[in-house]
Design a protein around this motif. Structure first.
Motif, PDB file in Angstrom:
ATOM      1  N   SER A  49       0.838  -1.201   0.000  1.00  0.00           N
ATOM      2  CA  SER A  49       0.000   0.000   0.000  1.00  0.00           C
ATOM      3  C   SER A  49       0.872   1.250   0.000  1.00  0.00           C
ATOM      4  O   SER A  49       1.945   1.280   0.604  1.00  0.00           O
ATOM      5  CB  SER A  49      -0.931  -0.001   1.221  1.00  0.00           C
ATOM      6  OG  SER A  49      -0.192  -0.025   2.419  1.00  0.00           O
ATOM      7  N   ASN A  50       0.393   2.290  -0.690  1.00  0.00           N
ATOM      8  CA  ASN A  50       1.167   3.533  -0.770  1.00  0.00           C
ATOM      9  C   ASN A  50       0.402   4.699  -0.142  1.00  0.00           C
ATOM     10  O   ASN A  50      -0.687   4.522   0.402  1.00  0.00           O
ATOM     11  CB  ASN A  50       1.544   3.847  -2.226  1.00  0.00           C
ATOM     12  CG  ASN A  50       0.325   4.093  -3.108  1.00  0.00           C
ATOM     13  OD1 ASN A  50      -0.788   4.312  -2.620  1.00  0.00           O
ATOM     14  ND2 ASN A  50       0.534   4.067  -4.417  1.00  0.00           N
ATOM     15  N   LYS A  51       0.965   5.888  -0.236  1.00  0.00           N
ATOM     16  CA  LYS A  51       0.363   7.048   0.435  1.00  0.00           C
ATOM     17  C   LYS A  51      -1.004   7.392  -0.137  1.00  0.00           C
ATOM     18  O   LYS A  51      -1.898   7.836   0.586  1.00  0.00           O
ATOM     19  CB  LYS A  51       1.293   8.252   0.338  1.00  0.00           C
ATOM     20  CG  LYS A  51       1.549   8.765  -1.071  1.00  0.00           C
ATOM     21  CD  LYS A  51       2.469   9.981  -1.051  1.00  0.00           C
ATOM     22  CE  LYS A  51       2.685  10.530  -2.465  1.00  0.00           C
ATOM     23  NZ  LYS A  51       3.569  11.731  -2.452  1.00  0.00           N
ATOM     24  N   TRP A  52      -1.178   7.186  -1.470  1.00  0.00           N
ATOM     25  CA  TRP A  52      -2.472   7.490  -2.069  1.00  0.00           C
ATOM     26  C   TRP A  52      -3.520   6.470  -1.640  1.00  0.00           C
ATOM     27  O   TRP A  52      -4.686   6.808  -1.433  1.00  0.00           O
ATOM     28  CB  TRP A  52      -2.361   7.529  -3.599  1.00  0.00           C
ATOM     29  CG  TRP A  52      -1.458   8.620  -4.078  1.00  0.00           C
ATOM     30  CD1 TRP A  52      -0.239   8.496  -4.662  1.00  0.00           C
ATOM     31  CD2 TRP A  52      -1.706  10.027  -3.966  1.00  0.00           C
ATOM     32  NE1 TRP A  52       0.307   9.722  -4.938  1.00  0.00           N
ATOM     33  CE2 TRP A  52      -0.588  10.689  -4.520  1.00  0.00           C
ATOM     34  CE3 TRP A  52      -2.760  10.793  -3.462  1.00  0.00           C
ATOM     35  CZ2 TRP A  52      -0.493  12.082  -4.593  1.00  0.00           C
ATOM     36  CZ3 TRP A  52      -2.668  12.170  -3.526  1.00  0.00           C
ATOM     37  CH2 TRP A  52      -1.554  12.796  -4.074  1.00  0.00           C
ATOM     38  N   GLY A  53      -3.094   5.238  -1.491  1.00  0.00           N
ATOM     39  CA  GLY A  53      -4.012   4.224  -0.991  1.00  0.00           C
ATOM     40  C   GLY A  53      -4.462   4.537   0.418  1.00  0.00           C
ATOM     41  O   GLY A  53      -5.643   4.387   0.759  1.00  0.00           O
ATOM     42  N   GLY A  54      -3.523   4.986   1.265  1.00  0.00           N
ATOM     43  CA  GLY A  54      -3.871   5.353   2.624  1.00  0.00           C
ATOM     44  C   GLY A  54      -4.837   6.517   2.674  1.00  0.00           C
ATOM     45  O   GLY A  54      -5.822   6.505   3.441  1.00  0.00           O
ATOM     46  N   LEU A  55      -4.600   7.538   1.847  1.00  0.00           N
ATOM     47  CA  LEU A  55      -5.444   8.734   1.861  1.00  0.00           C
ATOM     48  C   LEU A  55      -6.831   8.451   1.304  1.00  0.00           C
ATOM     49  O   LEU A  55      -7.851   8.747   1.948  1.00  0.00           O
ATOM     50  CB  LEU A  55      -4.766   9.845   1.052  1.00  0.00           C
ATOM     51  CG  LEU A  55      -5.525  11.165   0.951  1.00  0.00           C
ATOM     52  CD1 LEU A  55      -5.733  11.773   2.330  1.00  0.00           C
ATOM     53  CD2 LEU A  55      -4.784  12.138   0.033  1.00  0.00           C
ATOM     54  N   VAL A  56      -6.886   7.868   0.110  1.00  0.00           N
ATOM     55  CA  VAL A  56      -8.181   7.604  -0.527  1.00  0.00           C
ATOM     56  C   VAL A  56      -8.963   6.559   0.273  1.00  0.00           C
ATOM     57  O   VAL A  56     -10.183   6.669   0.446  1.00  0.00           O
ATOM     58  CB  VAL A  56      -7.985   7.136  -1.988  1.00  0.00           C
ATOM     59  CG1 VAL A  56      -9.319   6.745  -2.616  1.00  0.00           C
ATOM     60  CG2 VAL A  56      -7.317   8.233  -2.808  1.00  0.00           C
ATOM     61  N   GLY A  57      -8.272   5.546   0.772  1.00  0.00           N
ATOM     62  CA  GLY A  57      -8.943   4.513   1.564  1.00  0.00           C
ATOM     63  C   GLY A  57      -9.558   5.090   2.826  1.00  0.00           C
ATOM     64  O   GLY A  57     -10.712   4.787   3.154  1.00  0.00           O
ATOM     65  N   LEU A  58      -8.815   5.936   3.538  1.00  0.00           N
ATOM     66  CA  LEU A  58      -9.329   6.517   4.777  1.00  0.00           C
ATOM     67  C   LEU A  58     -10.539   7.408   4.508  1.00  0.00           C
ATOM     68  O   LEU A  58     -11.560   7.317   5.207  1.00  0.00           O
ATOM     69  CB  LEU A  58      -8.229   7.330   5.465  1.00  0.00           C
ATOM     70  CG  LEU A  58      -8.606   7.968   6.810  1.00  0.00           C
ATOM     71  CD1 LEU A  58      -9.056   6.915   7.807  1.00  0.00           C
ATOM     72  CD2 LEU A  58      -7.412   8.758   7.370  1.00  0.00           C
ATOM     73  N   LEU A  59     -10.447   8.249   3.486  1.00  0.00           N
ATOM     74  CA  LEU A  59     -11.581   9.116   3.145  1.00  0.00           C
ATOM     75  C   LEU A  59     -12.794   8.289   2.724  1.00  0.00           C
ATOM     76  O   LEU A  59     -13.937   8.617   3.086  1.00  0.00           O
ATOM     77  CB  LEU A  59     -11.177  10.081   2.034  1.00  0.00           C
ATOM     78  CG  LEU A  59     -10.148  11.152   2.410  1.00  0.00           C
ATOM     79  CD1 LEU A  59      -9.748  11.960   1.173  1.00  0.00           C
ATOM     80  CD2 LEU A  59     -10.699  12.084   3.488  1.00  0.00           C
ATOM     81  N   SER A  60     -12.550   7.211   1.986  1.00  0.00           N
ATOM     82  CA  SER A  60     -13.654   6.347   1.550  1.00  0.00           C
ATOM     83  C   SER A  60     -14.319   5.665   2.741  1.00  0.00           C
ATOM     84  O   SER A  60     -15.541   5.525   2.794  1.00  0.00           O
ATOM     85  CB  SER A  60     -13.149   5.291   0.571  1.00  0.00           C
ATOM     86  OG  SER A  60     -12.580   5.888  -0.580  1.00  0.00           O
ATOM     87  N   GLY A  61     -13.506   5.232   3.706  1.00  0.00           N
ATOM     88  CA  GLY A  61     -14.055   4.585   4.893  1.00  0.00           C
ATOM     89  C   GLY A  61     -14.940   5.524   5.691  1.00  0.00           C
ATOM     90  O   GLY A  61     -16.043   5.153   6.119  1.00  0.00           O
ATOM     91  N   PHE A  62     -14.469   6.762   5.882  1.00  0.00           N
ATOM     92  CA  PHE A  62     -15.291   7.739   6.594  1.00  0.00           C
ATOM     93  C   PHE A  62     -16.564   8.057   5.822  1.00  0.00           C
ATOM     94  O   PHE A  62     -17.644   8.179   6.397  1.00  0.00           O
ATOM     95  CB  PHE A  62     -14.496   9.019   6.842  1.00  0.00           C
ATOM     96  CG  PHE A  62     -13.546   8.940   8.001  1.00  0.00           C
ATOM     97  CD1 PHE A  62     -13.970   8.473   9.228  1.00  0.00           C
ATOM     98  CD2 PHE A  62     -12.220   9.312   7.854  1.00  0.00           C
ATOM     99  CE1 PHE A  62     -13.099   8.384  10.299  1.00  0.00           C
ATOM    100  CE2 PHE A  62     -11.336   9.235   8.911  1.00  0.00           C
ATOM    101  CZ  PHE A  62     -11.777   8.764  10.139  1.00  0.00           C
TER     102      PHE A  62
END
Length: 613
Positions: free
Chosen positions: A444-457
């Motif tokens: 996983s990379n930084k974009w995965g972390g950012l987009v994934g977190l926003l999607s989860g919220f």
């Protein structure tokens, strides 16, 4: 005589007030003691981390008091009274949560020696992921504390008639005082004291009721005859409020978000001198939390057995199911001088411990994740340790006042147990997901972390808002008023559990979305976590996944080494997903690595000490 015979209950006596006041005074004295011991709380390591010298037994009690407090003491008996024993199955999620937290999450955070757990998100992903995670935690923790402050104030209002809002202010101010003065050591040791008070209060209620009703077997039989013993619901329908599957699986996700990667919990692990102590604190917490939940469920069975022929809610004696336990204590046990005082002290103890934990963790997060990054971005000199400690004390006071103000609105949210667990799911689930993405998926990379977190919220907020406007129907089990005092003169109302949405009625949405909105609140954390992981992985592969060889192994969970200790090295290499560990497996070098804030490279990478300690 009881309320069903006279319509009245006993009131607080002088002895009750003395007992209750003693608990508050002792809590304050503990704060004063640690506020001045050895020159007082002069450094951030002392104030926020307890000098990393706390042993696992008090930390285990502190974990219990932090998350199983007034909400459990009031909400769980109300849950059992209204819906039966379904919720009891949640205790089977605790061993799973304990083992996963102790061996998959805690080792990484402990070995990095971070003051704020959210700093991990910057080290593994980016500053923006850290900012979002920190902001979500601050908002969540303040809201959670407001619910916790409201719960005991409600109890005190029900049994003494004192002002609800005055009680909220009183609890909040006492807690803020000893937390800002004594730091984490005061918080942990008051947690130990307050946990003992909680157990004493609950045991007294259960034992006295068993004696008065000819044994607990008789209590169980009354509940069984009235359909309250409904523990084993194996339905796989996710819309069912409580089933064996959602309580074990969904409960595991919910409590992993709390015990695995929540700042209030991680801060306690980091206060331990060794990793083994940190892990043992979780195993000490396991039987304690199981016993506490079981005692509160037994209290619910006791209350129903006593009021099987006269529901106090329908009869209008109380207005909320969350008032059942304090009402029972005053109605049936008020003749014992001091017992009501012990009970209310237990409720207050639970609230004090949770709020104090929240204040200390919020101060730590704000210092490490807000103030220091701002100073770093402006290339300004960091605050001296003495000034930083003073800032954390001021922050603890400020957050305490904020929680008091928001608690005034908590009475509009609904049953405290469901509200609290819903908050844990909506915020804790996505945060659990982004930590899990970083710890277990090296690609996983930084974009995965950012987009994934926003999607989860986004997913959790969408479901919770949809549920607000389209509440599911969760009728309580039937109750009777045939034995109530002067039943012919009482106007009854049919009570149903209040959800976050009871007062709003709209047209039915599309059936597909209606099913989504009616998913049990206990699944929120799992939905949020899995959304982050799935979307995060997809985004990482689309934007160019991280080469596992480039990931610092200190940021990846050692679960492979822990679980697969006896398997061939060739399989271990495969299971590590390409991460190149540069430490001797299981050796002391890895266990003793320490991260220091002043050793961060300008590009955000880490440098580590390899000194043995």
């Amino acid at each position: 005589m009881s309320s069903s015979e006279t319509g009245e209950v006993a009131s607080f006596t002088v002895v009750d007030y003395i007992v209750f006041s003693l608990v508050l005074v002792i809590s304050a004295i503990i704060g004063i003691y640690y506020g001045f011991k050895d020159g007082g709380q002069q450094t951030t390591q002392t104030f926020l981390m307890g000098d990393r010298s706390m042993r696992f037994v008090p930390v285990g009690f502190s974990l219990l008091a932090s998350w199983m407090s007034a909400i459990a003491l009031l909400g769980t008996p109300a849950e059992c009274y209204s819906f039966g024993t379904e919720f009891w199955v949640v205790v089977f999620s605790y061993p799973l949560m304990t083992m996963i937290s102790a061996h998959c999450y805690v080792p990484v955070f402990y070995r990095l020696r971070l003051t704020s757990v959210y700093e991990y998100l910057e080290l593994r992903f980016s500053i923006w992921v850290r900012v979002i995670g920190t902001s979500a935690f601050i908002i969540y923790m303040v809201m959670y504390m407001s619910v916790v402050l409201y719960a005991p104030a409600l109890a005190l209002n029900a049994v003494t008639g004192l002002s609800l809002y005055g009680s909220i202010a009183g609890i909040g101010l006492v807690c803020t005082f000893y937390t800002s003065l004594g730091g984490l050591k005061a918080v942990i040791w008051t947690d130990v004291f307050q946990s003992c008070i909680m157990f004493v209060g609950l045991l007294t209620i259960v034992i006295q009721a068993a004696v008065a009703l000819d044994g607990f077997g008789n209590i169980w039989e009354i509940n069984k005859q009235n359909g309250r013993i409904n523990t084993w619901d194996f339905s796989v329908d996710p819309r069912n409020r409580h089933t064996v599957w959602n309580l074990i699986i969904g409960g595991t996700f919910t409590w992993l978000g709390t015990y695995g990667c929540n700042q209030a919990s991680v801060q306690r692990y980091l206060s331990c001198p060794t990793l083994k102590d940190a892990q043992m604190s979780l195993y000490i917490n396991l039987p304690l939390i199981t016993i506490l939940i079981s005692l509160t469920m037994m209290c619910g069975l006791v209350i129903f057995a006593v009021y099987a022929d006269c529901d106090p809610i329908k009869a209008g004696y109380i207005t909320s199911a969350d008032q059942l336990l304090p009402y029972y204590v005053m109605d049936k046990l008020g003749f014992i001088n001091g017992l009501a005082g012990i009970f209310v002290a237990a409720i207050f103890s639970g609230a004090l411990s949770t709020v104090s934990s929240g204040l200390n963790s919020l101060a730590a997060v704000t210092l490490e994740d807000v103030i220091k990054p701002i100073q770093r971005s402006k290339n300004t000199r960091f605050l001296s340790d003495t000034k930083a400690t003073l800032v954390t004390k001021v922050l603890a006071c400020a957050y305490g006042i904020m929680a008091i103000c928001l608690a005034f609105a908590a009475s509009k949210l609904g049953p405290v147990l469901q509200v609290a667990l819903s908050l844990l799911g909506v915020v804790g689930g996505p945060l659990l997901g982004v930590f899990s993405l970083g710890l277990f998926f090296p690609c996983s990379n930084k974009w995965g972390g950012l987009v994934g977190l926003l999607s989860g919220f986004a997913m959790c907020i969408w479901i919770s808002v949809g549920t607000y406007f389209n509440p599911p129907t969760n009728p309580a089990l039937p109750t009777s008023t045939e034995g109530c005092y002067e039943t012919q003169n009482v106007t009854y109302t049919t009570w149903q559990p209040i959800t976050l949405t009871d007062t709003i009625v709209t047209e039915e949405p599309d059936p597909v979305f209606a099913d989504l909105y009616h998913v049990s609140y206990i699944w929120y954390s799992a939905i949020g976590c899995l959304t982050v992981v799935i979307i995060g992985l997809i985004t990482s592969f689309i934007t160019g996944r991280t080469d596992p060889k480039d990931v610092n192994p200190k940021l990846i969970s050692p679960v492979v080494e822990t679980v697969c200790c006896c398997i061939p090295e060739s399989f271990k290499k495969y299971a590590r997903c390409g991460v190149e560990y540069d430490y001797e497996e299981g050796g002391e070098d890895y266990l003793s690595d320490e991260y220091h804030d002043d050793q961060k490279h300008p590009n955000g990478k880490l440098e580590f000490h390899e000194d043995n300690v």
